[in-house]
Structure formats: C-alpha cells, structure tokens
Design a protein around this motif. Sequence first.
Motif, PDB file in Angstrom:
ATOM      1  N   ASN A  85      -2.085   8.062  -4.346  1.00  0.00           N
ATOM      2  CA  ASN A  85      -2.107   6.609  -4.261  1.00  0.00           C
ATOM      3  C   ASN A  85      -0.732   6.121  -3.838  1.00  0.00           C
ATOM      4  O   ASN A  85       0.230   6.905  -3.783  1.00  0.00           O
ATOM      5  N   VAL A  86      -0.648   4.840  -3.566  1.00  0.00           N
ATOM      6  CA  VAL A  86       0.645   4.203  -3.305  1.00  0.00           C
ATOM      7  C   VAL A  86       1.184   3.684  -4.633  1.00  0.00           C
ATOM      8  O   VAL A  86       0.443   3.551  -5.602  1.00  0.00           O
ATOM      9  N   PHE A 140       2.389  10.286  -4.818  1.00  0.00           N
ATOM     10  CA  PHE A 140       2.518   8.942  -4.266  1.00  0.00           C
ATOM     11  C   PHE A 140       3.375   8.994  -3.013  1.00  0.00           C
ATOM     12  O   PHE A 140       4.198   9.882  -2.821  1.00  0.00           O
ATOM     13  N   ALA A 141       3.167   8.004  -2.152  1.00  0.00           N
ATOM     14  CA  ALA A 141       3.946   7.876  -0.920  1.00  0.00           C
ATOM     15  C   ALA A 141       3.861   6.430  -0.457  1.00  0.00           C
ATOM     16  O   ALA A 141       3.213   5.605  -1.095  1.00  0.00           O
ATOM     17  N   ALA A 142       4.541   6.127   0.644  1.00  0.00           N
ATOM     18  CA  ALA A 142       4.542   4.829   1.324  1.00  0.00           C
ATOM     19  C   ALA A 142       5.569   3.857   0.774  1.00  0.00           C
ATOM     20  O   ALA A 142       5.944   2.906   1.451  1.00  0.00           O
ATOM     21  N   VAL A 178       6.832  -6.548 -10.819  1.00  0.00           N
ATOM     22  CA  VAL A 178       7.231  -6.764  -9.434  1.00  0.00           C
ATOM     23  C   VAL A 178       6.848  -5.557  -8.581  1.00  0.00           C
ATOM     24  O   VAL A 178       7.146  -4.413  -8.934  1.00  0.00           O
ATOM     25  N   GLN A 179       6.169  -5.825  -7.471  1.00  0.00           N
ATOM     26  CA  GLN A 179       5.754  -4.771  -6.548  1.00  0.00           C
ATOM     27  C   GLN A 179       6.894  -4.348  -5.633  1.00  0.00           C
ATOM     28  O   GLN A 179       7.080  -3.172  -5.346  1.00  0.00           O
ATOM     29  N   ASP A 180       7.659  -5.332  -5.161  1.00  0.00           N
ATOM     30  CA  ASP A 180       8.734  -5.030  -4.223  1.00  0.00           C
ATOM     31  C   ASP A 180       9.744  -6.161  -4.248  1.00  0.00           C
ATOM     32  O   ASP A 180       9.481  -7.238  -4.803  1.00  0.00           O
ATOM     33  N   ALA A 181      10.893  -5.908  -3.656  1.00  0.00           N
ATOM     34  CA  ALA A 181      11.949  -6.910  -3.566  1.00  0.00           C
ATOM     35  C   ALA A 181      12.475  -6.930  -2.138  1.00  0.00           C
ATOM     36  O   ALA A 181      12.812  -5.884  -1.586  1.00  0.00           O
ATOM     37  N   VAL A 182      12.525  -8.107  -1.542  1.00  0.00           N
ATOM     38  CA  VAL A 182      13.095  -8.280  -0.212  1.00  0.00           C
ATOM     39  C   VAL A 182      14.527  -8.761  -0.396  1.00  0.00           C
ATOM     40  O   VAL A 182      14.773  -9.819  -0.988  1.00  0.00           O
ATOM     41  N   LYS A 204      -1.750  -0.654   3.926  1.00  0.00           N
ATOM     42  CA  LYS A 204      -1.618   0.196   2.749  1.00  0.00           C
ATOM     43  C   LYS A 204      -0.762  -0.457   1.675  1.00  0.00           C
ATOM     44  O   LYS A 204      -0.487   0.142   0.634  1.00  0.00           O
ATOM     45  N   GLY A 205      -0.332  -1.695   1.919  1.00  0.00           N
ATOM     46  CA  GLY A 205       0.363  -2.456   0.890  1.00  0.00           C
ATOM     47  C   GLY A 205       1.871  -2.411   0.929  1.00  0.00           C
ATOM     48  O   GLY A 205       2.527  -2.963   0.046  1.00  0.00           O
ATOM     49  N   SER A 206       2.459  -1.756   1.931  1.00  0.00           N
ATOM     50  CA  SER A 206       3.917  -1.666   2.009  1.00  0.00           C
ATOM     51  C   SER A 206       4.506  -2.974   2.539  1.00  0.00           C
ATOM     52  O   SER A 206       3.981  -3.565   3.480  1.00  0.00           O
TER      53      SER A 206
END
Length: 489
Positions: free
Chosen positions: A186-187, A217-219, A371-375, A457-459
């Motif tokens: 999975n991601v 996991f990857a991506a 939090v999924q990601d941070a820009v 894929k959600g990246s």
Amino acid sequence: STAYSTISQDFDKLRHVLDTLTPGLVFASDATRFARAIEATVAADVKVVLGTGSIEGRSTVAFSDLLATSATPAVDAAHGAITADSIAKFMFTSGSTKLPKAVIVTHGMWAANLQQMNQSMPVLAEEPLVLVDWLPWNHTFGGNHNFGIVIYNGGTLYLDEGKPTPKGMAETIRNLREIAPTVYFNVPTGFEVIAQTMKTDAQLRKNLLSRVKMFFFAAAALSQPIWDSLFESAEREVGERIVMNTGLGMTEGCPFCVAVNSPDVQAGDIGVPTPGLELKLVPVDGKVEVRYRGPNITPGYWRNAEATRDAFDDEGFYCSGDAVKWIDENDLNKGLKFDGRIAEDFKLSTGTFVSVGPMRAKIIAACAPYVQDAVITGINLKEIGALLVPTPTIRTLSDLPESASLHEVLASAPVQQHFQQVLDKLSAESTGSATRVARAHLMAEPPSLDKGEVTDKGSINQRAVLQHRADVVNALHGGTLPGTLVPRH
C-alpha cells in the motif's frame, strides 16, 4: 487511466496520452462510465471496444464478440516473434508539473525486474501469493510491480475497490477483514488508516496478521509513528513484528530499483540496489543524486527523443533526480536513505539552503496521524512555511459531528490547539532558519488531480501545489491567510 477518464474534468492529460500513442483500438469496460471521455478524446476513425453498453451515435464493438474470435496460427506466430527488446506496454509518468511521458517498458525489462524482486524479497517465491490490492494498473506500482509478481510467481490477486480516501479506505478495511494476504502492499496514506484501525478493530488485526509475511510501502514516506503502531499491533496479535519493506523505484525502472536488506530499518531508509542494477552517486547542487543502469531500466520515452536524451548521462545512467545519503557512513552495507528530490530543494532569501525531503518527513512524523503530507514554502523568502494536507483522522480531534465540513473541523479550537503545540515543539527542536517552520496552515481544499497536485495513487507534488496555490503561499507568508499558525516562541 481511470483518473484521467472519470475524475478529470478537462481530459487534457487523456487527450495527450491518445495523441502520443495514436492507438488503433480503445477499450472501455463500461459505456456509461467512460462515454464522456471517449466522445471528448477518441477520434471517430478509432475502433472502440466496450465491455458493456453502447455510445449513442458511435459505432462500437462488444468485447464479447472479440472473445468469440477463433485463434489462428497468426497468434502463435506473433507470440513467437517476441524478444527481450519487444515493447510490452507504455507506462505514463504522473505528469505532475508537465504532460505525462510514455515510458517504454520492454518484455526484457519487466522479466528482469520481476526476477530482481524475487532475489531482493525471497518471500515472494516461498508460497503461492495472495494479494488484496487497490493500486491502479496504469501506475507502475500496481501495474508492473504487484500485478507482475502474481503472474511471475503464481497466486491470487483480489481486486480491492477501495483506495486511500476517507470513503475508499472503509472498503479496503472491509476486504482485509475477510481476505488474509500473504504479503500486503500500500501507499503510506493507506497504512496510516490501517494502523489506526487495528488499534481497536480485533477482527482486522486477527485476519490481516494471520498469514501476512511482509508489508511493503512505496510512493511516499511513511512516518515513524505509523510504522511503530503497525509493529505494536503485530506484536500484540501474533507475538512478533511483521517485516516492513520499502525502497526506491520509478516508472523508468519498471519500477523496483533499491530496497532495504535488514529488519533493522527506520523511516527514510531505502537500502541497497537490487541484483544486476548499477548505481552511480553523483554530487548535484550540494546533494548526491542516485543514477541507474541495468536490465530493468527503460530505453527511453516513446516519441520523445529530447526527453530521452536529457534523461541519461554520457555513461548511459538514468538520472533519477532523487537525492540519497548513506544510512551509516561507517557501514556502507546498510545502504542508502532517501534525501528528497533535488528539484524540490530551495534557498531562502538569506541564501540558506532548505532540504525539503527531510523537512517534510519531520513534519509528517510530528503531525501523525493527522497529516498526510506537507508542502514546504518559502522559496526566496526569509523563512519556511508549511501547507499541511490533513488525513481523515483529523476529524477525531475536533469533537464535531460527522456532518461538519472540513473547513469547520480545521478551524475548531481542539484542532488549532493541537497543531499549535506541534508547531511549538518543532520550533523548539529546530537548529536555525533552514529547519524552523515559521508558519503553517491546514489545507481544507483537497489537492487537485487536474492541476497535477496529486497523482491517482495519492502522492502530493510539491511544485504543482506551489505553482497553483501561489496566492495561498503569498497570503501565508504575508500574514493575511486565515487560520495561519506561528510558533509561540
């Protein structure tokens, strides 16, 4: 790509894909679902094959009619003519900031990479595989890696109709309560939900962990707290940790290139090259880029000689744009760790260099599981900012009803107080302007697929978000963006 065909509103990327490939035949599983995309992008003289339904005003062929076609000796002749250099498929890059490129995948590339995976991950060949997988086949992780290992080794591939979204993960969890995989891919966003759910869902723990030998996991990066939570659930249920594997790959590598080779692995580690693949480490802009040469590397991009020429150095190594560093400079056998994308790093107006990859990983870990990601923002400015992409779990902080909008959830006092504390802690641990998040904002508007801010894929793509949300970035650093958090010390 289903994303380009059903989620996209303008079909620009789908139109580019068709213009690049100039197909003689287009297949769609369902006329109702794909009619709008077909009418917008497929030329009238291109044959269209449909699994079900028809399109008004267009001549189509039923897939069932094709299946009824009797095979002739021409089929065996075509099969016998396949060589290692024959093209098996084209896999398009995500096209996050530019139009997607068609990566040539040959039969030799794919076969070599599947054998490389077996040698790097022997568990794949030890028993018949059982996969429960949502990953899209138009992406290299799902279409080459996971689909490929089941074909190569034999086994069962259950198609999971879920995906790493609030609604989609409910379906994934339901499937994993019923079907026990032998390995699970999975991601990070998906693993975050699974880790949180396993804390309280006894049936999920019992079934998912009953025979799984490896998680992978990857991506994107998986934060250490989520990693630790998966380990804790496994120890509680089966008395030992399930091996967590990861690495570094790319569409141009089919995709498997580098993978961890030890159970003693931490977030950010990517390991060593897969057998038969050469790595070259090249200093670039203050970092070290990893480059690849080997049997699983693409010969180039279809009908794009310029991009192909630019992708390889004078020794034939593919230039990945990924930065790496040694896990332990005193023991190179431990391999490499990911150090971000070279193109994402930037300088502040003071000339101080900001390393985006490690900064993102640190913020995601501190904010887990919300939090999924941070820009990371602040290019040519005096300080660093962060636009935070929340996960569905953030709703549990707010104490608001399910009917509350995401805007209301993010603006609620409990959520703001929690992230204020996180930001204060990050500030206290910083060592200077290059590591201090001076302002942060929780994003209520989800990343856009059409704008390339997120892939199917959600990246999350940093550059695309910064480009399309320049007004938000300016307001964040100008002090006029509502909901902006700043450290209290």
